[in-house]
Structure formats: structure tokens, C-alpha cells
Motif scaffolding. Structure first.
Motif, mmCIF file in Angstrom:
data_model
loop_
_atom_site.group_PDB
_atom_site.id
_atom_site.type_symbol
_atom_site.label_atom_id
_atom_site.label_comp_id
_atom_site.label_asym_id
_atom_site.label_seq_id
_atom_site.Cartn_x
_atom_site.Cartn_y
_atom_site.Cartn_z
ATOM 1 N N MET A 1 87.375 -8.015 98.976
ATOM 2 C CA MET A 1 88.679 -6.556 98.849
ATOM 3 C C MET A 1 88.573 -6.637 100.013
ATOM 4 N N LYS A 2 88.499 -5.974 100.999
ATOM 5 C CA LYS A 2 89.339 -5.849 102.082
ATOM 6 C C LYS A 2 89.907 -6.411 102.943
ATOM 7 N N GLN A 3 89.650 -7.457 102.296
ATOM 8 C CA GLN A 3 90.769 -9.271 103.177
ATOM 9 C C GLN A 3 92.442 -8.350 102.562
ATOM 10 N N GLU A 4 92.028 -8.454 101.595
ATOM 11 C CA GLU A 4 93.023 -7.703 100.165
ATOM 12 C C GLU A 4 93.555 -5.806 100.481
ATOM 13 N N ARG A 5 93.216 -5.868 101.328
ATOM 14 C CA ARG A 5 93.530 -4.369 101.460
ATOM 15 C C ARG A 5 93.055 -3.453 100.167
ATOM 16 N N HIS A 6 91.846 -3.693 99.439
ATOM 17 C CA HIS A 6 91.308 -3.100 98.187
ATOM 18 C C HIS A 6 90.066 -2.150 98.944
ATOM 19 N N GLN A 7 90.356 -0.637 98.441
ATOM 20 C CA GLN A 7 89.293 -0.092 98.489
ATOM 21 C C GLN A 7 88.306 0.123 97.430
ATOM 22 N N THR A 8 89.060 -0.051 96.518
ATOM 23 C CA THR A 8 87.884 -0.433 94.610
ATOM 24 C C THR A 8 88.965 -1.278 94.563
ATOM 25 N N THR A 9 88.000 -1.756 92.535
ATOM 26 C CA THR A 9 88.350 -2.497 92.632
ATOM 27 C C THR A 9 89.341 -2.458 91.850
ATOM 28 N N THR A 75 61.477 -10.884 91.118
ATOM 29 C CA THR A 75 61.338 -10.757 92.965
ATOM 30 C C THR A 75 62.951 -11.665 93.471
ATOM 31 N N ARG A 76 63.073 -12.571 93.342
ATOM 32 C CA ARG A 76 63.732 -13.531 93.623
ATOM 33 C C ARG A 76 65.558 -12.405 93.190
ATOM 34 N N ILE A 77 65.490 -12.169 91.849
ATOM 35 C CA ILE A 77 66.362 -11.457 91.560
ATOM 36 C C ILE A 77 66.400 -10.145 92.022
ATOM 37 N N ILE A 78 65.875 -9.021 92.703
ATOM 38 C CA ILE A 78 65.825 -8.135 93.505
ATOM 39 C C ILE A 78 66.174 -8.745 94.374
ATOM 40 N N LYS A 79 65.322 -9.965 95.605
ATOM 41 C CA LYS A 79 66.483 -9.864 96.925
ATOM 42 C C LYS A 79 67.697 -10.443 96.460
ATOM 43 N N THR A 80 67.990 -11.253 95.321
ATOM 44 C CA THR A 80 69.364 -11.065 95.386
ATOM 45 C C THR A 80 70.330 -9.807 95.174
ATOM 46 N N LEU A 81 69.965 -9.504 94.768
ATOM 47 C CA LEU A 81 70.554 -8.316 94.993
ATOM 48 C C LEU A 81 70.587 -7.364 95.649
ATOM 49 N N GLU A 82 70.142 -7.485 95.745
ATOM 50 C CA GLU A 82 69.607 -6.703 97.974
ATOM 51 C C GLU A 82 70.438 -7.388 98.845
ATOM 52 N N ASN A 83 70.228 -8.879 99.002
ATOM 53 C CA ASN A 83 71.618 -9.144 99.371
ATOM 54 C C ASN A 83 73.035 -9.342 100.143
ATOM 55 N N ILE A 84 73.324 -8.993 98.399
ATOM 56 C CA ILE A 84 74.331 -8.333 97.883
ATOM 57 C C ILE A 84 74.866 -6.770 98.341
ATOM 58 N N CYS A 85 74.441 -6.334 98.499
ATOM 59 C CA CYS A 85 74.400 -4.676 98.700
ATOM 60 C C CYS A 85 74.375 -4.938 100.460
ATOM 61 N N ASN A 86 73.830 -5.697 101.027
ATOM 62 C CA ASN A 86 73.974 -5.146 102.712
ATOM 63 C C ASN A 86 74.922 -6.416 102.851
ATOM 64 N N TRP A 87 75.172 -7.517 102.166
ATOM 65 C CA TRP A 87 76.578 -8.040 102.234
ATOM 66 C C TRP A 87 77.547 -7.364 101.825
ATOM 67 N N ILE A 88 78.185 -6.626 100.802
ATOM 68 C CA ILE A 88 78.894 -5.581 100.440
ATOM 69 C C ILE A 88 79.084 -4.803 101.594
ATOM 70 N N LYS A 89 78.064 -4.098 102.789
ATOM 71 C CA LYS A 89 77.545 -2.942 103.132
ATOM 72 C C LYS A 89 78.825 -3.940 104.723
ATOM 73 N N VAL A 90 78.710 -4.799 104.912
ATOM 74 C CA VAL A 90 79.005 -5.243 106.492
ATOM 75 C C VAL A 90 80.611 -5.763 106.138
ATOM 76 N N GLN A 91 81.458 -5.613 105.100
ATOM 77 C CA GLN A 91 82.183 -6.003 104.501
ATOM 78 C C GLN A 91 83.591 -4.568 104.516
ATOM 79 N N ARG A 92 82.630 -3.925 104.605
ATOM 80 C CA ARG A 92 83.349 -2.719 105.135
ATOM 81 C C ARG A 92 84.128 -2.231 105.572
#
Length: 92
Positions: A1-9, A75-92
């Protein structure tokens, strides 16, 4: 989203993905390691009756009180969701 200059969906076609996190990640160019499992996920419903679902319906699982039957899947689903959250934080 950042690459396309969007702050929200707002203003992008992400609404067509409904609750499918994998489709959203593909659109946003998230890596394969961020994908949720595509196989059938076995649930233990509130009534104890077994049910199945897929990743695109995971938001409904906890919302309505069902549990993922296998601990390793949960456990795998929760870990993946946490990884997605961390990835989103880096994208800001």
C-alpha cells in the motif's frame, strides 16, 4: 500500500478480497512465508461437532467461538498472523 501511496484500503480494490488474507498479501506483494495454510482446517465447534474451514474464513473461527482442533495448526496460524503483523509494521 505504501508503494502505491495509500494509507488505508480506501480507493483500492482490496475489498474484492473479502476476508482472504492470502489474496490481500499477494496483491501487496507479501512473501510466501506470510501465507496462511491453504489446506482444510479442522475445527472443534462450540457444540463439540467437528467442522472444517479454510484460511479465508479464519476470521469467523474465533469470532464465533470455535477452536482449531490440532494444536500444531493453531500454533502455526497464530505465528503466521504475528509474522503478518510484523511485516505490516515494517511497511509503514
Amino acid at each position: 500500500m505504501k508503494q502505491e501511496r495509500h494509507q488505508t484500503t480506501n480507493g483500492i480494490e482490496i475489498h474484492n478480497f473479502e476476508h482472504d488474507i492470502n489474496k490481500m498479501l499477494e496483491y501487496l506483494k507479501g512473501g510466501a512465508e506470510l501465507r496462511l495454510p491453504t489446506k482444510r482446517i479442522h475445527l472443534a465447534g462450540k457444540s463439540g461437532a467437528p467442522r472444517d474451514t479454510f484460511q479465508s474464513k479464519l476470521n469467523q473461527v474465533w469470532r464465533y467461538g470455535a477452536d482449531v482442533k490440532k494444536t500444531e495448526d493453531h500454533t502455526r496460524i497464530i505465528k503466521t498472523l504475528e509474522n503478518i503483523c510484523n511485516w505490516i509494521k515494517v511497511q509503514r
